[in-house]
Write a protein that holds these residues in place. Structure first.
Motif, PDB file in Angstrom:
ATOM      1  N   ILE A  73       0.843  -1.206   0.000  1.00  0.00           N
ATOM      2  CA  ILE A  73       0.000   0.000   0.000  1.00  0.00           C
ATOM      3  C   ILE A  73       0.875   1.253   0.000  1.00  0.00           C
ATOM      4  CG2 ILE A  73      -1.643   1.339   1.360  1.00  0.00           C
ATOM      5  CD1 ILE A  73      -2.868  -1.327   2.262  1.00  0.00           C
ATOM      6  N   LYS A  74       1.925   1.249   0.806  1.00  0.00           N
ATOM      7  CA  LYS A  74       2.844   2.383   0.852  1.00  0.00           C
ATOM      8  C   LYS A  74       3.553   2.557  -0.492  1.00  0.00           C
ATOM      9  CE  LYS A  74       5.570   5.628   2.391  1.00  0.00           C
ATOM     10  NZ  LYS A  74       5.074   7.038   2.351  1.00  0.00           N
ATOM     11  N   CYS A  76       2.440   1.675  -3.438  1.00  0.00           N
ATOM     12  CA  CYS A  76       1.480   2.202  -4.403  1.00  0.00           C
ATOM     13  C   CYS A  76       1.272   3.703  -4.206  1.00  0.00           C
ATOM     14  CB  CYS A  76       0.151   1.459  -4.279  1.00  0.00           C
ATOM     15  SG  CYS A  76       0.195  -0.239  -4.906  1.00  0.00           S
ATOM     16  N   GLU A  77       1.233   4.137  -2.955  1.00  0.00           N
ATOM     17  CA  GLU A  77       1.098   5.567  -2.676  1.00  0.00           C
ATOM     18  C   GLU A  77       2.275   6.337  -3.272  1.00  0.00           C
ATOM     19  OE1 GLU A  77       0.818   5.797   1.531  1.00  0.00           O
ATOM     20  OE2 GLU A  77      -1.298   5.205   1.610  1.00  0.00           O
ATOM     21  N   ASP A  78       3.483   5.815  -3.083  1.00  0.00           N
ATOM     22  CA  ASP A  78       4.670   6.499  -3.593  1.00  0.00           C
ATOM     23  C   ASP A  78       4.720   6.495  -5.119  1.00  0.00           C
ATOM     24  OD1 ASP A  78       5.362   6.975  -0.985  1.00  0.00           O
ATOM     25  OD2 ASP A  78       6.925   5.429  -0.896  1.00  0.00           O
ATOM     26  N   GLY A  80       2.081   6.466  -6.959  1.00  0.00           N
ATOM     27  CA  GLY A  80       0.914   7.175  -7.471  1.00  0.00           C
ATOM     28  C   GLY A  80      -0.004   6.282  -8.278  1.00  0.00           C
ATOM     29  N   ASP A  82      -3.157   3.178  -8.061  1.00  0.00           N
ATOM     30  CA  ASP A  82      -4.178   2.508  -7.263  1.00  0.00           C
ATOM     31  C   ASP A  82      -3.770   1.052  -7.052  1.00  0.00           C
ATOM     32  OD1 ASP A  82      -6.663   0.947  -6.668  1.00  0.00           O
ATOM     33  OD2 ASP A  82      -7.612   2.899  -6.901  1.00  0.00           O
TER      34      ASP A  82
END
Length: 274
Positions: A73-74, A76-78, A80, A82
């Motif tokens: 999840i982290k 994917c956040e970095d 950008g 989904d």
């Protein structure tokens, strides 16, 4: 194109991606092969193993050896992206993810190849997304790997909800990009050697986007709980080869019975009987 790509790769030892690039540009096999040897593709720079290990350590579990759900999840956040983006299925294939949301160090280091920063990985995602959409062979590899890495340990089939979720990501992506372009069934010429007089005015149409929803509804109505590997793999070939009216389906071929039954279901819907 698929046959030409196979010949090109056999002669040159190149990747499918490079074969498609040269054949698209030069059209003819001989010209494309000559161009490959005269102007070979530039090798991508190799990623730094130490940088990739450092990134892996950033995302892996503090008390474990792998990156798992929280780290994914982290990541994917970095990046950008989904977590449910179809491109992550291509990443799972490239990095040989053992299961959903899990990444091992060796696969991570080997799989990223030329990307050892988040910025470079974002660029790689764009390339993988395009390749997955346009390259039939690559799509097939990712599609088949998706079944393997997402299947629960010890089970031979994939739960229906999960299978539908992956189909909903993969099939539209391949249809829109061309990786699932229709492979028309050859029509026999008439006795004079001319094209058959069947009333057709253009190329044979294939699978339509709404048929994917029909497939889901059929499976749900059938009470099927899981999707076998055979059904998963054969469905891909079915989507690529079936005509839009389901008229050229060969009931004597080795299709799974689930697909046999779906063809009857689809014909009834086309006839307005369902």
């Amino acid at each position: 194109m698929d046959a030409l790509i196979a010949q090109f790769t056999a002669v040159t030892g190149s990747s499918t991606k490079d074969a498609r690039k040269y054949l698209t540009k030069y059209k003819r096999l001989d010209l494309a092969v000559d161009a490959f040897y005269n102007s070979p593709p530039t090798p991508a720079p190799q990623a730094s193993t130490s940088k990739l290990n450092a990134l892996f350590d950033k995302y892996k579990d503090a008390d474990g050896e792998d990156i798992t759900v929280d780290g994914t999840i982290k990541l994917c956040e970095d990046l950008g992206v989904d977590p449910e983006d179809v491109v992550l299925l291509a990443v799972a294939y490239e990095l040989k993810s053992p299961s959903m949301g899990q990444w091992q160090r060796k696969g991570w280091v080997d799989g990223w190849k030329s990307a050892d920063t988040i910025e470079a990985m974002r660029t790689t995602l764009q390339k993988l997304r395009e390749q997955l959409a346009t390259d039939t062979d690559y799509f097939r590899h990712v599609y088949n790997y998706t079944f393997e890495f997402s299947r629960p340990s010890g089970q031979r089939s994939l739960g229906l909800d999960m299978a539908q979720g992956f189909w909903a990501l993969l099939i539209p992506h391949g249809l829109q990009g061309g990786a699932l372009s229709h492979v028309a069934s050859p029509s026999a010429p008439d006795e004079d050697g001319d094209a058959p007089m069947d009333g057709s005015t253009g190329p044979e149409e294939g699978w339509k986007e709404e048929y994917t929803q029909w497939w889901f509804e059929f499976l749900e109505q059938s009470g099927i709980k899981g999707v076998s590997k055979d059904v998963w793999q054969m469905f891909l070939e079915f989507v690529r080869t079936i005509d839009s009216k389901f008229e050229k389906y060969d009931v004597e071929a080795a299709w799974p019975s689930t697909i046999d039954d779906f063809v009857e279901y689809a014909k009834n819907r086309l006839a307005g009987n369902a």
